[in-house]
Design a protein around this motif. Structure first.
Motif, PDB file in Angstrom:
ATOM      1  N   LYS A 204       0.919 -11.906  -2.704  1.00 47.72           N
ATOM      2  CA  LYS A 204       1.249 -10.479  -2.757  1.00 47.72           C
ATOM      3  C   LYS A 204       1.377 -10.001  -4.199  1.00 47.72           C
ATOM      4  N   ASP A 205       0.398 -10.360  -4.996  1.00 48.09           N
ATOM      5  CA  ASP A 205       0.442 -10.113  -6.439  1.00 48.09           C
ATOM      6  C   ASP A 205      -0.071  -8.731  -6.827  1.00 48.09           C
ATOM      7  N   LYS A 206      -1.014  -8.183  -6.064  1.00 47.29           N
ATOM      8  CA  LYS A 206      -1.618  -6.881  -6.403  1.00 47.29           C
ATOM      9  C   LYS A 206      -1.546  -5.948  -5.202  1.00 47.29           C
ATOM     10  N   LEU A 207      -1.176  -4.707  -5.456  1.00 50.67           N
ATOM     11  CA  LEU A 207      -1.183  -3.653  -4.445  1.00 50.67           C
ATOM     12  C   LEU A 207      -2.409  -2.785  -4.708  1.00 50.67           C
ATOM     13  N   LEU A 208      -3.352  -2.784  -3.772  1.00 53.73           N
ATOM     14  CA  LEU A 208      -4.596  -2.044  -3.965  1.00 53.73           C
ATOM     15  C   LEU A 208      -4.554  -0.702  -3.233  1.00 53.73           C
TER      16      LEU A 208
ATOM     17  N   ASP B 109      -5.858   0.452  -0.675  1.00 53.98           N
ATOM     18  CA  ASP B 109      -5.736   0.484   0.787  1.00 53.98           C
ATOM     19  C   ASP B 109      -4.295   0.268   1.258  1.00 53.98           C
ATOM     20  N   GLY B 110      -3.362   0.122   0.302  1.00 55.11           N
ATOM     21  CA  GLY B 110      -1.958  -0.062   0.635  1.00 55.11           C
ATOM     22  C   GLY B 110      -1.573  -1.478   0.996  1.00 55.11           C
ATOM     23  N   THR B 111      -2.512  -2.408   0.823  1.00 55.37           N
ATOM     24  CA  THR B 111      -2.277  -3.810   1.163  1.00 55.37           C
ATOM     25  C   THR B 111      -2.042  -4.619  -0.108  1.00 55.37           C
TER      26      THR B 111
END
Length: 180
Positions: free
Chosen positions: A161-165, A167-169
């Motif tokens: 869960k290092d990057k929030l892109l 698409d909200g994921t």
């Protein structure tokens, strides 16, 4: 560090891989800004961590003088279309390794430019006693992961869960290394 210019041709495209020069600085600033807006595979969104021409000129000077740094550009018909950088560290406990990063304009994906940049970077590292090249890559960037594995990189760890892109994921980042 500096390397001589090399010419490549793939899928009908002729391009050069060469060391960055100070006169590339302003163009590199615009290139990085454009690439950051084309993909979510990189650390930044467009405009974040902006580096102006003066900032790139300083980076190029430093990388040309430092034996553990390498700054390469890819050029097509006089236009910069991508770049890669190996950044070393002067601390004695870290002097054996460099960090690698790469970015290429999306319209030039599929021509082997990434392969050629990575090939030159790994050849330079091997010839200059670099023991480890490290990098990070988004888990969804399959083509990059495949390329890195072809060059002997292996996954050393996963940052969950290092990057929030967009698409909200949340996505994981792979930490990869290549050892000489």
């Amino acid at each position: 560090m500096y390397i001589d210019s090399l010419e490549f041709q793939r899928n009908g495209l002729r391009y050069l891989i060469r060391s960055a020069a100070e006169q590339d600085a302003a163009e590199l600033s615009g290139l990085r800004w454009q690439i950051d807006g084309e993909t979510e595979n990189l650390e930044r969104q467009q405009g974040e961590g902006f580096i102006d021409g003066e900032g790139f000129a300083g980076m190029i000077r430093e990388d040309t003088e430092a034996s553990r740094n390498l700054f390469l550009v890819a050029e097509v018909q006089g236009r910069l279309v991508g770049f890669a950088r190996c950044e070393g560290n002067s601390l004695s406990r870290n002097a054996h390794k460099v960090e690698f990063g790469i970015c290429i304009l999306q319209e030039f994906w599929g021509y082997g430019i990434g392969y050629s940049l990575l090939q030159q970077a790994t050849s330079w590292a091997d010839a200059n006693g670099v023991v480890k090249i490290s990098l990070t890559v988004l888990e969804t960037n399959g083509p990059a992961i495949s390329l890195y594995r072809k060059f002997g990189f292996e996954t050393e760890g996963i940052l969950k869960k290092d990057k929030l892109l967009a698409d909200g994921t949340y996505y994981s980042t792979l930490m990869m290394g290549r050892f000489n």
